[in-house]
Design an enzyme around this catalytic site. Structure first.
Site, PDB file in Angstrom:
ATOM      1  CG  ASP A  24      -1.842   1.232   1.250  1.00  0.00           C
ATOM      2  OD1 ASP A  24      -2.382   1.590   0.186  1.00  0.00           O
ATOM      3  OD2 ASP A  24      -2.001   1.866   2.318  1.00  0.00           O
ATOM      4  CB  SER A  25       0.189   4.785  -0.749  1.00  0.00           C
ATOM      5  OG  SER A  25      -1.029   4.878  -0.043  1.00  0.00           O
ATOM      6  CB  CYS A  87      -2.989   0.532  -2.661  1.00  0.00           C
ATOM      7  SG  CYS A  87      -3.038   2.252  -3.180  1.00  0.00           S
ATOM      8  CD  GLU A 166      -0.355   6.908   5.951  1.00  0.00           C
ATOM      9  OE1 GLU A 166       0.747   6.892   6.516  1.00  0.00           O
ATOM     10  OE2 GLU A 166      -0.788   5.954   5.263  1.00  0.00           O
ATOM     11  CB  CYS A 198      -9.472   4.590   0.072  1.00  0.00           C
ATOM     12  SG  CYS A 198      -7.857   5.065   0.738  1.00  0.00           S
ATOM     13  CG  HIS A 200      -5.167   5.068   4.081  1.00  0.00           C
ATOM     14  ND1 HIS A 200      -4.585   4.556   2.950  1.00  0.00           N
ATOM     15  CD2 HIS A 200      -4.152   5.564   4.834  1.00  0.00           C
ATOM     16  CE1 HIS A 200      -3.266   4.753   3.009  1.00  0.00           C
ATOM     17  NE2 HIS A 200      -2.984   5.368   4.147  1.00  0.00           N
TER      18      HIS A 200
HETATM   19  N1  DGL Z   1      -4.825   3.299   0.641  1.00  0.00           N
HETATM   20  C1  DGL Z   1      -4.808   3.666  -0.711  1.00  0.00           C
HETATM   21  C2  DGL Z   1      -6.070   3.305  -1.460  1.00  0.00           C
HETATM   22  O1  DGL Z   1      -6.645   2.301  -1.118  1.00  0.00           O
HETATM   23  C3  DGL Z   1      -4.191   4.940  -1.139  1.00  0.00           C
HETATM   24  C4  DGL Z   1      -4.388   6.178  -0.401  1.00  0.00           C
HETATM   25  C5  DGL Z   1      -3.488   7.224  -0.977  1.00  0.00           C
HETATM   26  O2  DGL Z   1      -2.263   6.982  -0.982  1.00  0.00           O
HETATM   27  O3  DGL Z   1      -3.977   8.262  -1.423  1.00  0.00           O
HETATM   28  O4  DGL Z   1      -6.480   3.965  -2.379  1.00  0.00           O
END
Ligand code: DGL
Length: 287
Positions: A24-25, A87, A166, A198, A200
């Site tokens: 993931d990012s 991600c 985050e 997402c 997150h």
């Molecule tokens: N967690 C990621 C997603 O599912 C990326 C969030 C990001 O880096 O903007 O899209």
């Protein structure tokens, strides 16, 4: 049933005990790690979070593809048996390129999340909350309409959710104010299902549920994807035979301590090793 003999039996044993790579990012992929380890506790996981370059959601497709390829090359060096692109942004933009480049099974977030939403909705009105890139690429709309052309899909970008997660600010009062602002239009659409598009966002699930109300089903694509990972490992005969808890190794591209704190809090387990990998090293990996 597959029969092995001699050397190939040993080879197969070793293949099964390889880790699953998860990428993931940033910390968002931990929501997927949590699901994978609850469904398959004996599987080992090697995780890479590109914390130096998060967020991906506001970057161009070219940049997201380049960073995703670097992360995949790094995880391939760890001898993984499958790659989970935990991600949505990278899944929306780079999944096809990844699949054309690498031979291990690659599981993204969009298709499993969309299938689960279709199964869940009763009134065929589905909302998507995602990053700007996921929404801009209409990744969920395309997938949902391919599965059922009669559904109505409403997408909303929620970029500030990523820094809130985050920072570990999921219980901070600002999270509620921001969620009310972003989700206001979706509340007006009479949706009965909302995809947390997402990885997150499940970290903010309490606040999102509070804003949307209990009549809206929230879809965590990580839950759907972890079932796909299990099915894929069963299909190719690479489920671990171990009886011990799987090992977890974490790699990040920025300060390990911040990530470690959030990981421990979120996974509710000790995270002994978080190793920093320089982005210069990632970009130097052979193509
Ligand atoms: N967690 C990621 C997603 O599912 C990326 C969030 C990001 O880096 O903007 O899209």
């Amino acid at each position: 049933m597959v029969f092995y003999s001699g050397e190939s039996r040993i080879m197969n044993f070793m293949e099964k005990e390889k880790p699953i790579g998860v990428f993931d990012s940033g910390v968002g992929g931990l929501t997927v790690v949590k699901r994978i380890s609850s469904v398959m506790p004996h599987e080992s996981i090697v995780y890479f979070g590109d914390t130096a370059r998060v967020p991906y959601g506001s970057k161009s497709n070219e940049t997201v593809i380049e960073y995703t390829m670097q992360a995949a090359r790094f995880l391939m060096q760890k001898n993984i048996k499958a790659l989970v692109v935990a991600c949505n942004t990278a899944s929306a933009v780079a999944l096809d390129v990844l699949k054309k480049t690498f031979t291990v099974p690659i599981i993204g977030m969009i298709e499993p999340g969309a299938k689960m939403a279709i199964k869940t909705t009763k009134n065929h009105k589905i909302g998507i909350a995602g990053t700007r890139a996921t929404v801009g690429n209409k990744a969920y709309s395309k997938q949902l309409l391919a599965l059922n052309p009669l559904v109505e899909v409403y997408e909303q970008a929620c970029p500030l959710f990523v820094p809130l997660a985050e920072e570990g600010w999921h219980k901070h009062p600002s999270a509620l104010i921001i969620a009310q602002e972003y989700l206001h239009d979706l509340q007006m659409k009479d949706i009965d299902t909302l995809v947390l598009g997402c990885t997150h966002y499940p970290i903010l699930i309490d606040v999102i549920r509070k804003v949307m109300g209990s009549h809206v089903q929230l879809i965590d694509s990580g839950i759907a994807a972890s079932e796909v990972v299990r099915a894929e490992l069963e299909r190719i005969g690479l489920v671990s035979n171990s009886n011990a808890m799987g090992r977890m190794d974490f790699f990040v591209s920025d300060i390990p301590s911040t990530f470690k704190n959030i990981a421990q809090l979120f996974l509710e387990r000790e995270v002994p090793h978080v190793t920093k990998i320089d982005t210069e090293y990632l970009s130097s990996l052979p193509r």
